[in-house]
Design a protein around this motif. Structure first.
Motif, short mmCIF file in Angstrom:
data_model
loop_
_atom_site.label_atom_id
_atom_site.label_comp_id
_atom_site.label_asym_id
_atom_site.label_seq_id
_atom_site.Cartn_x
_atom_site.Cartn_y
_atom_site.Cartn_z
N SER A 174 -27.09 43.19 41.00
CA SER A 174 -26.02 42.30 41.47
C SER A 174 -26.00 41.03 40.64
O SER A 174 -27.05 40.51 40.27
N THR A 175 -24.80 40.52 40.35
CA THR A 175 -24.73 39.26 39.59
C THR A 175 -24.22 38.12 40.46
O THR A 175 -24.18 36.97 40.03
N THR A 176 -23.80 38.46 41.69
CA THR A 176 -23.35 37.39 42.60
C THR A 176 -23.91 37.63 44.00
O THR A 176 -24.25 38.76 44.36
N GLN A 177 -23.97 36.55 44.79
CA GLN A 177 -24.42 36.65 46.18
C GLN A 177 -23.51 37.55 46.98
O GLN A 177 -23.96 38.37 47.78
N ASP A 178 -22.21 37.45 46.74
CA ASP A 178 -21.24 38.27 47.49
C ASP A 178 -21.49 39.74 47.24
O ASP A 178 -21.53 40.56 48.16
N HIS A 179 -21.76 40.09 45.96
CA HIS A 179 -22.03 41.49 45.62
C HIS A 179 -23.36 41.95 46.24
O HIS A 179 -23.48 43.07 46.76
N ALA A 180 -24.34 41.04 46.23
CA ALA A 180 -25.67 41.38 46.80
C ALA A 180 -25.53 41.72 48.29
O ALA A 180 -26.13 42.67 48.79
N LEU A 181 -24.71 40.94 49.01
CA LEU A 181 -24.49 41.21 50.44
C LEU A 181 -23.87 42.61 50.62
O LEU A 181 -24.28 43.37 51.50
N ASN A 182 -22.91 42.95 49.75
CA ASN A 182 -22.28 44.27 49.87
C ASN A 182 -23.27 45.38 49.55
O ASN A 182 -23.27 46.43 50.18
N GLU A 183 -24.17 45.13 48.59
CA GLU A 183 -25.19 46.13 48.24
C GLU A 183 -26.15 46.34 49.42
O GLU A 183 -26.51 47.46 49.76
N MET A 184 -26.56 45.23 50.05
CA MET A 184 -27.49 45.35 51.19
C MET A 184 -26.85 46.16 52.32
O MET A 184 -27.49 47.02 52.93
N SER A 185 -25.56 45.92 52.51
CA SER A 185 -24.85 46.68 53.56
C SER A 185 -24.80 48.15 53.18
O SER A 185 -25.07 49.04 53.99
N ARG A 186 -24.53 48.43 51.92
CA ARG A 186 -24.43 49.83 51.44
C ARG A 186 -25.76 50.56 51.62
O ARG A 186 -25.80 51.75 51.94
N LEU A 187 -26.88 49.82 51.48
CA LEU A 187 -28.20 50.45 51.57
C LEU A 187 -28.63 50.70 53.01
O LEU A 187 -29.62 51.37 53.26
N GLY A 188 -27.87 50.11 53.99
CA GLY A 188 -28.18 50.36 55.39
C GLY A 188 -28.54 49.13 56.19
O GLY A 188 -28.80 49.23 57.39
N PHE A 189 -28.54 47.94 55.55
CA PHE A 189 -28.88 46.73 56.30
C PHE A 189 -27.67 46.21 57.07
O PHE A 189 -26.53 46.47 56.67
N ARG A 190 -27.94 45.50 58.14
CA ARG A 190 -26.85 44.84 58.88
C ARG A 190 -26.63 43.47 58.24
O ARG A 190 -27.54 42.67 58.16
N THR A 191 -25.41 43.26 57.72
CA THR A 191 -25.09 41.96 57.11
C THR A 191 -23.95 41.34 57.92
O THR A 191 -23.20 42.04 58.61
N ASN A 192 -23.82 40.00 57.80
CA ASN A 192 -22.80 39.34 58.61
C ASN A 192 -21.42 39.50 57.97
O ASN A 192 -21.24 39.19 56.80
N PRO A 193 -20.44 39.97 58.72
CA PRO A 193 -19.12 40.26 58.14
C PRO A 193 -18.30 39.02 57.81
O PRO A 193 -17.28 39.11 57.13
N GLU A 194 -18.75 37.84 58.25
CA GLU A 194 -17.91 36.63 58.08
C GLU A 194 -18.10 35.95 56.73
O GLU A 194 -17.54 34.89 56.50
N HIS A 195 -18.93 36.50 55.84
CA HIS A 195 -19.15 35.79 54.57
C HIS A 195 -17.86 35.77 53.75
O HIS A 195 -17.02 36.67 53.86
N ARG A 196 -17.69 34.68 52.99
CA ARG A 196 -16.45 34.55 52.21
C ARG A 196 -16.70 33.75 50.93
O ARG A 196 -17.43 32.75 50.96
N VAL A 197 -16.09 34.22 49.83
CA VAL A 197 -16.19 33.46 48.57
C VAL A 197 -15.08 32.42 48.55
O VAL A 197 -13.91 32.74 48.77
N CYS A 198 -15.47 31.15 48.35
CA CYS A 198 -14.49 30.06 48.30
C CYS A 198 -14.46 29.50 46.87
O CYS A 198 -15.51 29.27 46.27
#
Ligand SMILES: NC(=O)c1cc2c(N)ncc(C(N)=O)c2s1
Length: 321
Positions: A235-259
Motif C-alpha cells: 500500500s502507498t496510502t493510508q486509505d489503500h491500507a484500510l481497504n487492504e485490511m478490510s479485504r484480508l478480513g479485518f473489521r475497519t471503520n467505514p467512515e474514513h474519508r480522504v480530504c
C-alpha cells in the motif's frame, strides 16, 4: 450424531469450519449476516460433536476455540518490534490549520489527509504468521504491552485466519458497543457489582480478565486502522491500507474519508461532532493523517509522536443536565 469415520470427519469438519467462519465474518465483521442464528447454531453443534469425537481435528481457527475456557495466571509482557506511537492532540480549528501549515511547509506542497474516527477503546496490536492469528497485545507504554492473545481470540470480529496466508502486524482499537455497555452495567447493578464508568473502561476491564470465558461474554468488537508490518503488502496510502485490511478480513471503520484540503477536514470534523451520538460506539475525536506513506516517511516523528498525524479532540460532553 451418526457414527462417522475419521476421514469423513476430517472432510466434514473442514467444510463446517469454513462455512461457520464465513458466517461469522459476515455477522461480526461486515454486519451483514446471511443466515439466521439457528442455521449457525446447528452447524456449530455438529462441529462440536465431531471435534469431541476426534479432538485431533481441532485447528487454531476453529470457531469452537472462541468460547474461552482457560484461566491465566497473569499476562506475559510483549515487546513491540514496531513501537505504537501516540498522537499530538489539537483542540481547535486554529490549531488544526497550524498543523496543516507545518505539514505543507515541511513537504513544500499541499497534501491530502485520511480522516478517521478516533474510537474510544483500548489500543491493540495483532500479529499473524502465514495468515494465522498468533499474538495479540495491549499498547502498554507503546514499547512493552501485555499478551492478551487468549482474550482477543474470543473477540468475534478478530479473524483467526486471514483471507491470505500473510505474515503481518496490524493495530487498532478493541471497544465495547454502547448498547453492550448499557446492558452489562444493568446486569452488574442487578448483581450488586460496581458499574463501569464508560465503555472504554468496560472494554479494558474485560480484556484484563484472566478467565477468558468472561471476555468471551462481553461482546467486544474492533476497528483496525494501522498496517504496522506490511509483510508483502505494497500500500502507498493510508486509505489503500484500510481497504487492504478490510479485504484480508479485518473489521475497519467505514467512515474514513480522504480530504484534499484542511477545510474539507474541518467539515468532516464538524459533521461527526454533531452526529456522533448516532454511532453505535463512542468516539472522542478525529484522527487526521497525511494519506501518502512516502510523505509520512519524509515528515517522520518527534520524540513521541508522528509529524504527519494529529488527533482533533472533541470538547468533553456537557454533563447531561
Ligand atoms: N494513539 C494513536 O495513535 C491512535 C489512536 C486511535 C484511536 N483511538 N482510534 C482510531 C485511530 C485511527 N483511526 O488511526 C487511532 S490512532
Amino acid at each position: 450424531m451418526e457414527p462417522i469415520t475419521f476421514q469423513a470427519a476430517e472432510k466434514r469438519s473442514a467444510e463446517l469450519r469454513d462455512e461457520l467462519n464465513q458466517y461469522a465474518h459476515e455477522y461480526y465483521v461486515q454486519d451483514q449476516p446471511s443466515v439466521e442464528d439457528f442455521v449457525y447454531d446447528k452447524k456449530y453443534q455438529e462441529l462440536v460433536e465431531i471435534e469431541t469425537e476426534y479432538p485431533d481435528l481441532i485447528t487454531p481457527e476453529s470457531p469452537t476455540q472462541r468460547v474461552g475456557g482457560i484461566v491465566l495466571e497473569g499476562f506475559e509482557k510483549v515487546v513491540h518490534d514496531i513501537p505504537l506511537y501516540s498522537l499530538n492532540d489539537v483542540f481547535s480549528k486554529e490549531e488544526l490549520i497550524a498543523f496543516d501549515e507545518r505539514v505543507k511547509k515541511a513537504v513544500g506542497h499541499p497534501v491530502s489527509y485520511c480522516c478517521e474516527l478516533k474510537i474510544d477503546g483500548l489500543s491493540i496490536s495483532l500479529k499473524y504468521e502465514q495468515g494465522v492469528f498468533v499474538q495479540g497485545a495491549t499498547r502498554g507504554d507503546g514499547t512493552v504491552g501485555e499478551n492478551i492473545t487468549e482474550n482477543l481470540k474470543t473477540v468475534k470480529s478478530i479473524p483467526l485466519r486471514l483471507k491470505e496466508p500473510l505474515s503481518i502486524e496490524v493495530r487498532g482499537e478493541c471497544y465495547m458497543p454502547k448498547a453492550s455497555f448499557v446492558k452489562l452495567n444493568k446486569q452488574r447493578e442487578e448483581d450488586g457489582k460496581e458499574v463501569f464508568a464508560n465503555p472504554r473502561n468496560a472494554a479494558a476491564g474485560s480484556l484484563r480478565q484472566l478467565d477468558t470465558r468472561v471476555a468471551a461474554k462481553r461482546n467486544l468488537s474492533t476497528f483496525l486502522y494501522t498496517l504496522a508490518d506490511f509483510g508483502p503488502l505494497e500500500s502507498t496510502t493510508q486509505d489503500h491500507a484500510l481497504n487492504e485490511m478490510s479485504r484480508l478480513g479485518f473489521r475497519t471503520n467505514p467512515e474514513h474519508r480522504v480530504c484534499e484540503t484542511i477545510d474539507e477536514v474541518w467539515e468532516y470534523i464538524e459533521n461527526f461532532h454533531e452526529t456522533r451520538d448516532e454511532l453505535s460506539y463512542e468516539i472522542d475525536g478525529i484522527v487526521i493523517k497525511v494519506n501518502e506513506f512516502d510523505l509520512q516517511d519524509e515528515l517522520g516523528f518527534t520524540v513521541k509522536a508522528p509529524r504527519w498525524a494529529t488527533a482533533y479532540k472533541f470538547p468533553p460532553e456537557e454533563a447531561q443536565t
